[in-house]
Each structure stands twice: as structure tokens, then as C-alpha cells.
Design a protein around this motif. Structure first.
Motif, PDB file in Angstrom:
ATOM      1  N   GLU A   1     -22.652 -26.894  -9.455  1.00 56.04           N
ATOM      2  CA  GLU A   1     -21.685 -25.854  -8.810  1.00 56.04           C
ATOM      3  C   GLU A   1     -20.504 -25.563 -10.158  1.00 56.04           C
ATOM      4  OE1 GLU A   1     -19.725 -26.472  -5.501  1.00 56.04           O
ATOM      5  OE2 GLU A   1     -21.319 -26.135  -4.103  1.00 56.04           O
ATOM      6  N   GLY A   2     -20.841 -26.489 -11.257  1.00 54.32           N
ATOM      7  CA  GLY A   2     -19.977 -26.387 -12.199  1.00 54.32           C
ATOM      8  C   GLY A   2     -20.199 -27.631 -13.358  1.00 54.32           C
ATOM      9  N   GLY A   3     -19.452 -27.589 -14.491  1.00 56.56           N
ATOM     10  CA  GLY A   3     -19.727 -29.019 -15.223  1.00 56.56           C
ATOM     11  C   GLY A   3     -20.941 -28.570 -16.213  1.00 56.56           C
ATOM     12  N   ILE A   4     -21.512 -27.462 -16.323  1.00 55.78           N
ATOM     13  CA  ILE A   4     -22.452 -27.060 -17.417  1.00 55.78           C
ATOM     14  C   ILE A   4     -21.911 -26.002 -18.305  1.00 55.78           C
ATOM     15  CG2 ILE A   4     -24.780 -26.464 -17.981  1.00 55.78           C
ATOM     16  CD1 ILE A   4     -25.720 -27.528 -15.309  1.00 55.78           C
TER      17      ILE A   4
ATOM     18  N   VAL B   1     -35.343 -21.989 -10.284  1.00 54.36           N
ATOM     19  CA  VAL B   1     -34.117 -21.183  -9.751  1.00 54.36           C
ATOM     20  C   VAL B   1     -33.216 -22.111  -9.551  1.00 54.36           C
ATOM     21  CG1 VAL B   1     -35.963 -19.575  -8.800  1.00 54.36           C
ATOM     22  CG2 VAL B   1     -35.460 -21.904  -7.379  1.00 54.36           C
ATOM     23  N   SER B   2     -32.147 -21.763  -9.342  1.00 48.30           N
ATOM     24  CA  SER B   2     -30.908 -22.403  -8.603  1.00 48.30           C
ATOM     25  C   SER B   2     -30.827 -23.106  -7.462  1.00 48.30           C
ATOM     26  CB  SER B   2     -29.612 -21.555  -8.890  1.00 48.30           C
ATOM     27  OG  SER B   2     -29.693 -20.573  -7.774  1.00 48.30           O
ATOM     28  N   ARG B   3     -30.044 -23.996  -7.115  1.00 54.05           N
ATOM     29  CA  ARG B   3     -30.020 -24.817  -5.864  1.00 54.05           C
ATOM     30  C   ARG B   3     -29.674 -23.865  -4.821  1.00 54.05           C
ATOM     31  NH1 ARG B   3     -32.323 -28.733  -4.043  1.00 54.05           N
ATOM     32  NH2 ARG B   3     -30.309 -29.324  -2.712  1.00 54.05           N
ATOM     33  N   ALA B   4     -28.960 -22.727  -5.313  1.00 53.89           N
ATOM     34  CA  ALA B   4     -28.528 -21.759  -4.203  1.00 53.89           C
ATOM     35  C   ALA B   4     -29.567 -20.863  -3.661  1.00 53.89           C
ATOM     36  CB  ALA B   4     -27.464 -20.843  -4.793  1.00 53.89           C
ATOM     37  N   VAL B   5     -30.502 -20.508  -4.631  1.00 56.80           N
ATOM     38  CA  VAL B   5     -31.808 -19.630  -4.205  1.00 56.80           C
ATOM     39  C   VAL B   5     -32.475 -20.691  -3.487  1.00 56.80           C
ATOM     40  CG1 VAL B   5     -33.837 -18.731  -4.999  1.00 56.80           C
ATOM     41  CG2 VAL B   5     -31.457 -18.397  -6.319  1.00 56.80           C
ATOM     42  N   GLN B   6     -32.680 -22.168  -3.701  1.00 54.38           N
ATOM     43  CA  GLN B   6     -33.536 -22.897  -3.017  1.00 54.38           C
ATOM     44  C   GLN B   6     -32.934 -23.114  -1.549  1.00 54.38           C
ATOM     45  OE1 GLN B   6     -33.311 -26.284  -5.546  1.00 54.38           O
ATOM     46  NE2 GLN B   6     -35.091 -26.029  -6.837  1.00 54.38           N
ATOM     47  N   LEU B   7     -31.762 -23.397  -1.446  1.00 56.00           N
ATOM     48  CA  LEU B   7     -31.323 -23.481  -0.095  1.00 56.00           C
ATOM     49  C   LEU B   7     -31.309 -22.120   0.632  1.00 56.00           C
ATOM     50  CD1 LEU B   7     -28.251 -25.663  -0.979  1.00 56.00           C
ATOM     51  CD2 LEU B   7     -30.216 -26.374   0.064  1.00 56.00           C
TER      52      LEU B   7
END
Length: 320
Positions: free
Chosen positions: A141-144, A82-88
Motif C-alpha cells: 500500500e506504500g513504501g515503494i 498485477v497488484s494485490r488489489a486486482v488479485q483480491l
């Protein structure tokens, strides 16, 4: 038995469950045993209809949005990550979380975080919308920059080219990923390639087995669900070698006409497909006329990943 009926079945080796899938399913089953139903799982734990339905029957509830998880519940992240946002968000809501992300996917996440701190941008080879890709791209948040094909490589515009690194979805076709990686290297000669191939060992082993098997048979059957990326790649590998190939979720999807005039049937299964489905497919092909089953020699797999703390045997053995 008619002359046009299938005569024999050649079983690919290895096939079926990999260590990451074994671990993910065991995490859900151990959580159900220890905490009781319901246990909430974000996204399908693995991409297989039979597995998901079996766990639903045992008390797992599969959700996509954390809004659907009640306060105080136990939540499991699927094998895809999962993304960092989901983890947080999960941490902020106070859920008891167990992470079933495949350790090979987690390795990619760790590498992204490490290189990001060193100022790298990333090119990710993968399929848009796949949960593993969303999870990896969501580490930052970006750069991929996502590329799905060689043509996509010409379209991306990184902010700089001195610090670029390549990561890949773990369940891709080895050959397709290599072609795209070569195109990236040609456009960005300084690009940092993965220390080790990101394609997971199990995906590669299953594809290698199909490459060996395909020239020996008249048709290849892949057991796997439509949502399973690695299963679809197995079908593609056989077709690229000129062997007719079909993917089925179970024995009921087999069609008799696929076997007419085809005496030698190759059979494999994606990394999320359980062996019970393979056995059922064998029985169905036997009913159509096949009289023998042979197993290929193949690469033995001995990898086993540990369970998270709180779900290991010593934590649950008192429950019987």
C-alpha cells in the motif's frame, strides 16, 4: 540490384520470444481450448500487436477493468503481473483465474513481500505507468519509491534509510539500470541490492546480442510493438553504440530510405515479437535487394516455465 541496396542481413541470436512470453501465450491458448471462448485477459497478454490480434481472433477478450468481466468467467492476468488489489478483487468476484505473470516478475513480488515483513522500504527502478511497474508497486500500500533516472534518485525521501532495498523492472536497459543503481548506492550506502540482477535473462541476452551486432552492421532493425519496453531498449542500445536503428511492428513499416547506402543490415526482435514477423521482415528486406542472411552465434536459451495447474498437458490432452 543497385550498389546502394542492402547486401546481407545479420540475424541476432537470441531474439524474439522468451520463456515467459511463450508461457503466457500458451496459457491463453490452453484456456480457450479447455473452456471455450470467450476468455478474458486483463491487459494485453504480452505487448505485441500481432499476438494480441491473433488471440482476439481465437476468442480472447482483452480488458483493463474487472467490471468488464461477466460473473463466472475465466480471467487471465497478463505476463506483466498485477497488484494485490486486482488479485483480491478477482477473488472476491469469484472468477476462475489463471495467472500468466512471468515467473521472473513473480520472483520480484515475492522478494518485496518478504522484505516488507522485515521492515524494508523499496526503491524501484522502472518506467512510470508500465503495467509491470504498477503490478510490483501495487504489492504494497506504500513504501515503494519509483525512480526513472539518475536525477530522480536525489528527489526521493524514504521514511528511513537503514532498511532500503532496490528492485527493478525486468525489461530495462541493463546499462541504464546499472547507472541508476550506482546513484542509489552513492546516496544510500546501506541499501540492499538484489541477490541477483532483476533484469531478466532474456532481456539481457537480447541486449548483449545487439551490442555485439551493432558495430558489424550499418543499420539495426528491431521487430517489436511500440508498447514493448524491452523492444524499445534494443533500439536504444544500438543507437547508443552509434548505429542507426529503427523499430517496426511488421514488414509494412519498413522504409526503403533506411537501407539506401547501407549494405549490412542487423535484425533482432523483442521478447514479445513472434518469429513469423521476423521472417516477413526478412522477405521485405530481400525484396529491397538483400541476397544473404547470416545468423550470429549467441547464448542458447533453454529456460522453460511450467504452466499453472489446470492447464498442463495432462489436464487438456483428453480434448485432442
Amino acid at each position: 540490384m543497385t550498389a546502394s541496396a542492402p547486401q546481407d542481413i545479420l540475424l541476432a541470436e537470441p531474439r524474439g520470444f522468451c520463456a515467459g512470453v511463450d508461457r503466457a501465450i500458451e496459457i491463453v491458448e490452453r484456456a480457450l481450448q479447455k473452456f471455450g471462448a470467450p476468455i478474458y485477459v486483463r491487459h494485453e497478454i504480452v505487448h505485441n500487436t500481432y499476438v494480441v490480434n491473433d488471440l482476439k481472433a481465437k476468442g480472447a477478450i482483452f480488458i483493463e477493468a474487472l467490471d468488464d468481466v461477466p460473473a463466472g468467467a475465466t480471467l487471465i492476468f497478463s505476463a506483466h503481473g498485477v497488484s494485490r488489489a486486482v488479485q483480491l478483487e478477482a477473488a472476491a468476484r469469484g472468477f476462475q483465474v489463471f495467472d500468466a505473470t512471468c515467473p521472473l516478475v513473480s520472483k520480484v513480488h515475492v522478494e518485496v513481500a518478504k522484505l516488507h515483513k522485515e521492515g524494508y522500504e523499496f526503491i524501484m527502478i522502472g518506467h512510470k505507468g508500465h503495467p509491470e511497474v504498477e503490478g510490483t508497486m501495487g504489492q504494497l500500500e506504500g513504501g515503494i519509491h519509483l525512480v526513472e533516472s539518475v536525477l530522480d534518485v536525489a528527489r526521493i525521501n524514504p521514511a528511513q534509510t537503514d532498511k532500503l532495498a532496490v528492485v527493478t523492472q525486468t525489461t530495462l536497459s541493463v546499462d541504464d539500470a546499472a547507472d541508476i543503481a550506482a546513484a542509489i548506492k552513492a546516496r544510500f550506502p546501506k541499501v540492499r541490492e538484489p541477490k541477483q540482477q532483476d533484469i531478466c535473462y532474456a532481456t539481457q541476452n537480447r541486449q548483449d546480442a545487439v551490442k555485439v551486432m551493432s558495430p558489424l552492421v550499418d543499420v539495426v532493425i528491431v521487430v517489436g510493438s511500440p508498447t514493448s519496453s524491452n523492444s524499445r531498449r534494443l533500439r536504444e542500445v544500438a543507437r547508443k553504440l552509434g548505429t542507426e536503428s529503427h523499430m517496426v511492428d511488421g514488414p509494412d513499416e519498413l522504409q526503403a530510405q533506411w537501407f539506401e547506402g547501407r549494405q549490412h543490415v542487423g535484425l533482432t526482435a523483442g521478447a514479445s515479437a513472434p518469429d513469423i514477423l521476423v521472417r516477413q521482415v526478412i522477405d521485405r528486406i530481400k525484396a529491397l535487394g538483400a541476397v544473404s542472411v547470416r545468423k550470429m552465434a549467441g547464448t542458447p536459451e533453454t529456460v522453460k516455465f511450467p504452466l499453472p495447474k489446470g492447464l498442463r498437458l495432462k489436464d487438456t490432452e483428453d480434448l485432442g
